[in-house]
Motif scaffolding. Structure first.
Motif, PDB file in Angstrom:
ATOM      1  N   LEU A   8     -39.441  61.504  27.250  1.00 14.46           N
ATOM      2  CA  LEU A   8     -38.764  60.420  26.944  1.00 14.46           C
ATOM      3  C   LEU A   8     -39.525  59.418  26.277  1.00 14.46           C
ATOM      4  O   LEU A   8     -39.303  58.390  25.289  1.00 14.46           O
ATOM      5  CB  LEU A   8     -37.933  59.891  28.023  1.00 14.46           C
ATOM      6  CG  LEU A   8     -37.121  58.394  27.780  1.00 14.46           C
ATOM      7  CD1 LEU A   8     -35.717  59.061  26.572  1.00 14.46           C
ATOM      8  CD2 LEU A   8     -36.498  58.165  29.234  1.00 14.46           C
ATOM      9  N   CYS A  12     -39.369  57.527  22.639  1.00 17.20           N
ATOM     10  CA  CYS A  12     -39.305  55.917  22.367  1.00 17.20           C
ATOM     11  C   CYS A  12     -40.399  55.273  21.713  1.00 17.20           C
ATOM     12  O   CYS A  12     -39.901  54.398  20.806  1.00 17.20           O
ATOM     13  CB  CYS A  12     -39.091  55.351  23.991  1.00 17.20           C
ATOM     14  SG  CYS A  12     -37.428  55.723  24.779  1.00 17.20           S
ATOM     15  N   LEU A  15     -39.659  56.410  18.212  1.00 16.53           N
ATOM     16  CA  LEU A  15     -38.393  55.623  17.499  1.00 16.53           C
ATOM     17  C   LEU A  15     -38.772  54.264  17.172  1.00 16.53           C
ATOM     18  O   LEU A  15     -38.535  53.697  16.125  1.00 16.53           O
ATOM     19  CB  LEU A  15     -37.264  55.536  18.613  1.00 16.53           C
ATOM     20  CG  LEU A  15     -35.946  54.814  18.156  1.00 16.53           C
ATOM     21  CD1 LEU A  15     -35.332  55.493  17.112  1.00 16.53           C
ATOM     22  CD2 LEU A  15     -34.952  54.703  19.387  1.00 16.53           C
ATOM     23  N   VAL A  59     -33.091  60.279  22.688  1.00 17.49           N
ATOM     24  CA  VAL A  59     -33.186  59.340  23.774  1.00 17.49           C
ATOM     25  C   VAL A  59     -31.908  59.395  24.865  1.00 17.49           C
ATOM     26  O   VAL A  59     -32.148  59.394  26.060  1.00 17.49           O
ATOM     27  CB  VAL A  59     -33.400  57.722  23.189  1.00 17.49           C
ATOM     28  CG1 VAL A  59     -33.225  56.778  24.451  1.00 17.49           C
ATOM     29  CG2 VAL A  59     -34.836  57.596  22.667  1.00 17.49           C
ATOM     30  N   SER A  63     -32.138  60.675  28.552  1.00 16.67           N
ATOM     31  CA  SER A  63     -31.981  59.758  29.755  1.00 16.67           C
ATOM     32  C   SER A  63     -30.568  60.460  30.591  1.00 16.67           C
ATOM     33  O   SER A  63     -30.731  60.148  31.666  1.00 16.67           O
ATOM     34  CB  SER A  63     -31.554  58.247  29.057  1.00 16.67           C
ATOM     35  OG  SER A  63     -32.295  57.771  28.214  1.00 16.67           O
TER      36      SER A  63
END
Length: 111
Positions: A8, A12, A15, A59, A63
């Motif tokens: 994750l 991130c 991104l 994401v 999550s």
């Protein structure tokens, strides 16, 4: 679960890079040098936009899966933490009398 958290964080960061490369006015990666014109302005924008949407979806999925795993207790640390919390003795309320243990006798000198 630790693998998913690391994944994750990586997604991130990717991104954030995808978003920073884009320019809402049509610039960004598609302007600046002749080497970046191999895709053309429109096609580069489409690739970056699709990549951003894919990373956003990753994401969300990561999550939700981390949250589901944490709530279901499939993590190994949760049971250990619960055991430690159960072992903690609650303090006595103020004003109540408690029995205190007698102090241990002092050690005798062997000299």
């Amino acid at each position: 679960m630790m693998f998913l958290i690391i994944l994750l964080v990586i997604v991130c960061v990717a991104l954030a890079l995808f978003v920073l490369i884009q320019n809402p006015k049509g610039g960004g990666l598609a302007t600046g040098s002749s080497a970046s014109n191999m895709f053309g302005v429109q096609r580069t924008g489409d690739v970056l936009e699709k990549g951003s949407w894919i990373l956003i979806a990753l994401v969300v999925v990561l999550s939700m899966s981390i949250t589901t795993m944490a709530k279901s207790g499939s993590g190994t640390g949760k049971s250990r933490l619960k055991d430690q919390v159960d072992k903690v003795v609650a303090p006595a309320a103020i004003g109540t009398e408690t029995q205190q243990a007698a102090p241990a006798p002092a050690p005798k000198d062997s000299l």
